[in-house]
Motif scaffolding. Structure first.
Motif, PDB file in Angstrom:
ATOM      1  N   UNK A 101      27.300  51.022  22.889  1.00  0.00           N
ATOM      2  CA  UNK A 101      27.778  50.023  21.934  1.00  0.00           C
ATOM      3  C   UNK A 101      27.246  48.617  22.195  1.00  0.00           C
ATOM      4  N   UNK A 102      26.933  48.307  23.461  1.00  0.00           N
ATOM      5  CA  UNK A 102      26.552  46.942  23.796  1.00  0.00           C
ATOM      6  C   UNK A 102      27.720  45.976  23.787  1.00  0.00           C
ATOM      7  N   UNK A 104      30.396  43.463  24.969  1.00  0.00           N
ATOM      8  CA  UNK A 104      30.376  42.581  26.146  1.00  0.00           C
ATOM      9  C   UNK A 104      31.336  43.046  27.233  1.00  0.00           C
ATOM     10  N   UNK A 105      30.999  42.726  28.475  1.00  0.00           N
ATOM     11  CA  UNK A 105      31.829  43.127  29.615  1.00  0.00           C
ATOM     12  C   UNK A 105      33.262  42.620  29.472  1.00  0.00           C
ATOM     13  N   UNK A 106      33.412  41.395  28.999  1.00  0.00           N
ATOM     14  CA  UNK A 106      34.763  40.833  28.909  1.00  0.00           C
ATOM     15  C   UNK A 106      35.641  41.651  27.956  1.00  0.00           C
ATOM     16  N   UNK A 107      35.080  42.054  26.809  1.00  0.00           N
ATOM     17  CA  UNK A 107      35.856  42.835  25.846  1.00  0.00           C
ATOM     18  C   UNK A 107      36.192  44.217  26.411  1.00  0.00           C
ATOM     19  N   UNK A 108      35.218  44.852  27.069  1.00  0.00           N
ATOM     20  CA  UNK A 108      35.484  46.161  27.674  1.00  0.00           C
ATOM     21  C   UNK A 108      36.513  46.052  28.789  1.00  0.00           C
ATOM     22  N   UNK A 109      36.470  44.953  29.525  1.00  0.00           N
ATOM     23  CA  UNK A 109      37.427  44.775  30.625  1.00  0.00           C
ATOM     24  C   UNK A 109      38.862  44.764  30.111  1.00  0.00           C
ATOM     25  N   UNK A 110      39.106  44.076  28.989  1.00  0.00           N
ATOM     26  CA  UNK A 110      40.451  44.097  28.414  1.00  0.00           C
ATOM     27  C   UNK A 110      40.817  45.495  27.949  1.00  0.00           C
ATOM     28  N   UNK A 111      39.862  46.195  27.357  1.00  0.00           N
ATOM     29  CA  UNK A 111      40.132  47.529  26.832  1.00  0.00           C
ATOM     30  C   UNK A 111      40.460  48.527  27.933  1.00  0.00           C
ATOM     31  N   UNK A 112      39.707  48.457  29.043  1.00  0.00           N
ATOM     32  CA  UNK A 112      39.925  49.408  30.141  1.00  0.00           C
ATOM     33  C   UNK A 112      40.905  48.887  31.186  1.00  0.00           C
ATOM     34  N   UNK A 113      41.419  47.672  30.967  1.00  0.00           N
ATOM     35  CA  UNK A 113      42.414  47.061  31.839  1.00  0.00           C
ATOM     36  C   UNK A 113      41.905  46.917  33.277  1.00  0.00           C
ATOM     37  N   UNK A 303      18.755  54.008  18.473  1.00  0.00           N
ATOM     38  CA  UNK A 303      19.843  54.517  17.628  1.00  0.00           C
ATOM     39  C   UNK A 303      21.024  54.984  18.478  1.00  0.00           C
ATOM     40  N   UNK A 304      20.722  55.606  19.587  1.00  0.00           N
ATOM     41  CA  UNK A 304      21.781  56.168  20.424  1.00  0.00           C
ATOM     42  C   UNK A 304      22.351  55.134  21.390  1.00  0.00           C
ATOM     43  N   UNK A 305      21.495  54.364  22.049  1.00  0.00           N
ATOM     44  CA  UNK A 305      21.946  53.411  23.064  1.00  0.00           C
ATOM     45  C   UNK A 305      21.776  52.002  22.515  1.00  0.00           C
ATOM     46  N   UNK A 306      22.805  51.530  21.848  1.00  0.00           N
ATOM     47  CA  UNK A 306      22.700  50.304  21.044  1.00  0.00           C
ATOM     48  C   UNK A 306      22.776  49.026  21.861  1.00  0.00           C
ATOM     49  N   UNK A 307      22.876  49.156  23.163  1.00  0.00           N
ATOM     50  CA  UNK A 307      22.724  47.981  24.012  1.00  0.00           C
ATOM     51  C   UNK A 307      21.355  47.356  23.796  1.00  0.00           C
ATOM     52  N   UNK A 308      20.367  48.153  23.348  1.00  0.00           N
ATOM     53  CA  UNK A 308      19.008  47.661  23.135  1.00  0.00           C
ATOM     54  C   UNK A 308      18.838  46.936  21.809  1.00  0.00           C
TER      55      UNK A 308
END
Length: 391
Positions: A101-102, A104-113, A303-308
């Protein structure tokens, strides 16, 4: 406690609350990770629904389990007296979500606590391990027999004999490195790392080399690459020249590239437009058809790894690890699965256009090809034209 810090905490209730929450090293929000974290709420449930699991991780459950079995020992940490370690499957789950998905780390951090720095270190560590553990299996240094098999696939699938791979470069956008000036700028004035890669007839990567500066052309990056040095020093296991099918013509095994690449006896590029005739047009068509495998490989990758699809917001070292990780994941998925991703199906039906082609055509890296290289291209040209006339 320092008097200045006591005063600051007394006068700033928000900061005081933050410090109190962090006294044991874990923020209050993250203490209920096992109840509210995304991994604990989704992972086991998603395994009951393979389609949803594929949409989330960009791979089937069986492929996830296979990768986990290969890297688990390398990313396992011991529990301590203070906290329970994060499991390998959660680390892989987090990393795949970031790469696919790409976000950001901050958003994922809140999601995964969990803390932002903790999550970032998990992703970087897992990416490095994915590369080191899976490359020997899914992107090994090609043997002579392997290159001969690739050439057979190109002839059977793309009608270009003696082709041992299609080469091109991809610009991966990154955050501007400090004090870098314009060294990493591509022609679109973005900070990029160039990834030259070679793909086989099945759109798998045979070799990738990440780290070229965006300001370089694909041809310039190739000349500076390890692959170029290995081939020039006869250390890359290119098969010996062989007779073409139904012909007495003996010709080299070659890579195929676009106008940005130099013409070599082991690397074919198209004829320039100013010298085209029917025979040379026919050669260019055959070469372009074979070269689409690398364009399609890059298309599938993004298409698969959208971080790019966006700038990679890390330092250069970690960006390199991320790019290499998605490349090896591309090969793993291609090796283990028949991909049914709708985005990829659409991409294969509409092959990408080489957006660098017009820019790189006049860069001058292709001047003065050797007579040997020209003779190899002439042999292919005449052979393809004879085949065309027999049709």
């Amino acid at each position: 406690m320092d008097d200045d810090l006591v005063f600051l905490l007394d006068t700033n209730p928000i900061l005081r609350c933050e410090v109190l929450n962090m006294r044991d090293g874990v923020h209050e929000i993250n203490k209920n990770r096992e109840q509210c974290g995304e991994f604990y709420n989704l992972y086991e449930k998603m395994r009951l629904y393979p389609t949803k699991f594929f949409e989330y991780t960009r791979m089937p459950i069986s492929t996830f389990d296979y990768i986990l079995s290969k890297i688990s020992d390398k990313i396992t940490k011991e529990d301590t007296n203070f906290r329970k370690s994060i499991s390998p499957k959660e680390k892989l789950f987090i990393t795949l979500r970031f790469l696919s998905t790409g976000t950001p780390f901050r958003a994922l951090a809140y999601s995964f606590r969990m803390g932002k720095s903790t999550l970032a270190s998990i992703v970087h560590e897992t990416c490095r391990v994915l590369w080191t553990e899976l490359v020997p299996i899914h992107m090994p240094i090609p043997t002579e027999q392997r290159l001969k098999a690739i050439a057979e696939d190109f002839e059977a699938t793309w009608n270009f004999p003696h082709c041992i791979g299609a080469i091109d470069g991809k610009h991966c956008e990154i955050k501007k490195p400090p004090k870098s000036g314009s060294a990493h700028w591509s022609y679109k004035k973005r900070n990029t790392i160039v990834m030259p890669a070679v793909a086989d007839a099945k759109r798998r990567f045979i070799a990738v080399e990440v780290g070229g500066r965006g300001k370089q052309s694909d041809g310039g990056t190739f000349v500076a690459s390890k692959l170029y040095k290995l081939i020039e020093q006869n250390k890359y296991k290119v098969p010996m020249p062989k007779r073409l099918a139904n012909s007495d013509v003996v010709v080299s095994f070659v890579l195929v590239g676009d106008e940005a690449y130099p013409l070599k006896h082991y690397l074919m590029r198209p004829y320039p437009e100013r010298v085209l005739n029917n025979e040379r047009k026919n050669f260019n068509i055959r070469l372009s058809t074979a070269r689409q495998t690398i364009e399609c490989a890059f298309g599938i990758l993004t298409c698969k790894w959208r971080i790019l699809l966006k700038p990679i917001e890390t330092n250069r070292k970690n960006a390199l690890s991320i790019i290499k990780a998605v490349c090896i994941l591309h090969n793993v998925v291609m090796d283990l699965n028949v991909d049914v991703d709708l985005d990829i199906d659409h991409m294969l039906s509409n092959p990408p256009i080489n957006e660098n082609q017009n820019y790189q055509r006049n860069l001058g890296v292709n001047n003065n090809p050797s007579r040997r290289a020209k003779n190899v291209r002439i042999k292919f040209t005449n052979y393809f034209w004879e085949q065309f006339l027999r049709m």
